[in-house]
Design a protein around this motif. Structure first.
Motif, PDB file in Angstrom:
ATOM      1  N   ARG A 139       4.933  10.272  -2.566  1.00  0.00           N
ATOM      2  CA  ARG A 139       5.936  10.068  -1.446  1.00  0.00           C
ATOM      3  C   ARG A 139       5.537  11.242  -0.562  1.00  0.00           C
ATOM      4  NH1 ARG A 139       7.958   5.961   0.936  1.00  0.00           N
ATOM      5  NH2 ARG A 139       9.855   6.687   2.351  1.00  0.00           N
ATOM      6  N   VAL A 140       5.209  12.601  -0.948  1.00  0.00           N
ATOM      7  CA  VAL A 140       5.094  13.814  -0.186  1.00  0.00           C
ATOM      8  C   VAL A 140       3.826  13.561   0.591  1.00  0.00           C
ATOM      9  CG1 VAL A 140       4.255  16.090  -0.172  1.00  0.00           C
ATOM     10  CG2 VAL A 140       5.987  15.186  -1.966  1.00  0.00           C
ATOM     11  N   LEU A 141       2.675  12.680   0.313  1.00  0.00           N
ATOM     12  CA  LEU A 141       1.565  12.608   0.915  1.00  0.00           C
ATOM     13  C   LEU A 141       1.911  11.435   2.242  1.00  0.00           C
ATOM     14  CD1 LEU A 141      -1.531  12.865   1.519  1.00  0.00           C
ATOM     15  CD2 LEU A 141      -1.895  11.032  -0.193  1.00  0.00           C
ATOM     16  N   PRO A 171       0.733  -1.257  -0.014  1.00  0.00           N
ATOM     17  CA  PRO A 171      -0.102  -0.094  -0.078  1.00  0.00           C
ATOM     18  C   PRO A 171       0.778   1.299   0.045  1.00  0.00           C
ATOM     19  CG  PRO A 171       0.041  -1.108   2.050  1.00  0.00           C
ATOM     20  CD  PRO A 171       0.531  -1.851   1.149  1.00  0.00           C
ATOM     21  N   GLN A 172       2.186   1.083   0.570  1.00  0.00           N
ATOM     22  CA  GLN A 172       2.953   2.416   0.550  1.00  0.00           C
ATOM     23  C   GLN A 172       3.088   2.750  -1.020  1.00  0.00           C
ATOM     24  OE1 GLN A 172       7.415   3.365   2.099  1.00  0.00           O
ATOM     25  NE2 GLN A 172       5.980   2.027   3.234  1.00  0.00           N
ATOM     26  N   ALA A 173       3.339   1.920  -1.942  1.00  0.00           N
ATOM     27  CA  ALA A 173       3.480   2.300  -3.195  1.00  0.00           C
ATOM     28  C   ALA A 173       2.349   3.205  -3.840  1.00  0.00           C
ATOM     29  CB  ALA A 173       4.085   1.157  -4.173  1.00  0.00           C
ATOM     30  N   ILE A 174       1.261   2.959  -3.504  1.00  0.00           N
ATOM     31  CA  ILE A 174       0.033   3.696  -4.024  1.00  0.00           C
ATOM     32  C   ILE A 174       0.081   5.282  -3.471  1.00  0.00           C
ATOM     33  CG2 ILE A 174      -2.306   3.601  -3.754  1.00  0.00           C
ATOM     34  CD1 ILE A 174      -2.388   0.893  -2.828  1.00  0.00           C
ATOM     35  N   PHE A 175       0.678   5.720  -2.543  1.00  0.00           N
ATOM     36  CA  PHE A 175       0.649   7.031  -2.307  1.00  0.00           C
ATOM     37  C   PHE A 175       1.711   7.751  -2.644  1.00  0.00           C
ATOM     38  CE2 PHE A 175      -1.889   4.795   1.175  1.00  0.00           C
ATOM     39  CZ  PHE A 175      -3.028   5.439   1.081  1.00  0.00           C
TER      40      PHE A 175
END
Length: 404
Positions: free
Chosen positions: A262-264, A256-260
């Motif tokens: 980086r800044v968010l 799930p980290q790859a979905i957002f």
């Protein structure tokens, strides 16, 4: 000066007991770190966790009980009742502090697990024992996971004048709490820790949750009731809770980290627990709105047998909390020195919750046994200058006071 007050009806709100019991269970499971048990707490599914819920409910119940005492007996009477409760919390913390330190040192030496001394922040005791113990009594030195009760002592200790003002100008006090929160975050206000650093739970920031709970108990809930009824608020609340769950899970899982962007992701991770990040406060506030909307005070399901262990743990919160903190250390020690597989973790988690629940039932039984004896020995004389409390109301106040 007039008193501006609208206390809720004098009946027990089982939701408070249920969710404070849930907070105690969640904090125990979460403190057994790096195990599957943390996934049974709710800290991995949103910005807030059991500590936020514990502080919020403590503010609500403290205002509910001690506002009545202050109105009936005056400021001095209410303040002395609060100070007495602060002393009880402080003594509980000192006893837990001593047992915790002694256990870490003994087990580390007995089983040659010296890394535990550093892991649980007990090393300062070996370097400067007298100074470390003194700073511990002053609440400046805290081993790992012993941060909540010192925060509770400070918040309750400062509560008498705050409560006196809230009984007269609750909205102004709430505004002052908000301003203090933002000032503390902006200027970096916090209390010093020993041997270095600051408090893990910044009291100048976390007071906002405590005061919010008190404000709602003293009439603020009526002011914000339109939020509970609003379907638009419920819609956005669900969206925010889902976003918080996804963002929190992204901190633990790579997918799930790859979905957002980086800044968010970096705007919410790491989660600023020390200074109670605004998104963390908002998360708990939204949870409160959703729970109040979905679970009314008279919901029949609250009386179901399945919830009784949680309710009982919430009613005997202080004792259960202390036992839970100590058991989380023991569970971590057992997992490190013996088997640490998922089955062992689940067994220890289940056993810990069973012990906490047994302690809650024992304390409840003990208080019921002691109360008639106390009433037989002490024959309070009613104050002729004011109307006495009705018996059901007295029983209600004593019941809530026992959960603080």
């Amino acid at each position: 000066m007039s008193v501006e007050l609208a206390l809720p009806p004098s009946r027990r709100d089982l939701r408070l007991d249920l969710f404070r019991g849930l907070a105690n269970w969640a904090m125990f499971l979460g403190h057994v770190s790096s195990t599957v048990l943390a996934w049974f707490s709710f800290r991995n599914y949103g910005f807030s966790d059991g500590a936020d819920l514990f502080v919020f409910i403590s503010g609500y119940t403290s205002a509910l009980v001690y506002a009545r005492k202050m109105l009936e007996g005056g400021f001095v009477f209410g303040a002395t009742r609060l100070v007495r409760r602060v002393w009880q919390i402080y003594v509980a913390h000192v006893l837990l502090f001593v047992f915790y330190l002694a256990s870490v040192l003994f087990l580390s030496d007995r089983f040659d697990a010296s890394d535990f001394i550093h892991r649980f922040n007990v090393a300062p005791l070996l370097v400067a024992p007298v100074d470390t113990l003194t700073q511990g009594l002053l609440l400046k030195y805290k081993p790992l996971n012993l941060d909540v009760l010192p925060l509770y002592v400070v918040l309750m200790g400062a509560f008498p004048p705050v409560l006196w003002l809230m009984l007269r100008h609750r909205n102004w006090v709430m505004l002052g709490s908000v301003l203090l929160y933002f000032a503390a975050r902006h200027f970096g206000w916090n209390l010093p820790s020993y041997p270095a650093g600051v408090w893990y739970f910044n009291p100048f920031a976390w007071q906002l949750l405590f005061v919010l709970g008190a404000w709602l108990a003293l009439g603020g809930a009526d002011t914000l009731h339109f939020l509970v009824r609003s379907r638009i608020v419920l819609f956005f609340a669900v969206i925010y809770l889902l976003f918080a769950a996804a963002m929190t899970l992204a901190a633990h899982l790579p997918e799930p980290q790859a979905i957002f962007p980086r800044v968010l992701f970096e705007a919410f991770n790491p989660n600023d627990k020390t200074n109670l990040a605004p998104y963390r406060f908002l998360h708990l506030a939204i949870l409160v709105i959703v729970v109040v909307r979905l679970i009314p005070i008279d919901a029949p399901g609250l009386q179901a047998a399945i919830w009784r262990p949680l309710v009982k743990c919430g009613q005997q919160s202080l004792e259960v909390f202390c036992v839970g903190i100590y058991l989380s250390f023991l569970a971590s020690f057992v997992l490190q020195t013996t088997a640490d597989g998922p089955l062992a973790q689940l067994l220890l988690g289940t056993g810990g919750i069973a012990i906490m629940t047994a302690v809650a039932y024992y304390r409840s039984w003990s208080k019921r046994v002691e109360r008639p004896a106390h009433a037989h020995i002490n024959h309070p004389v009613a104050d002729e200058t004011r109307a006495p409390l009705t018996e059901p109301k007295q029983q209600h106040d004593r019941a809530i006071a026992g959960t603080l």
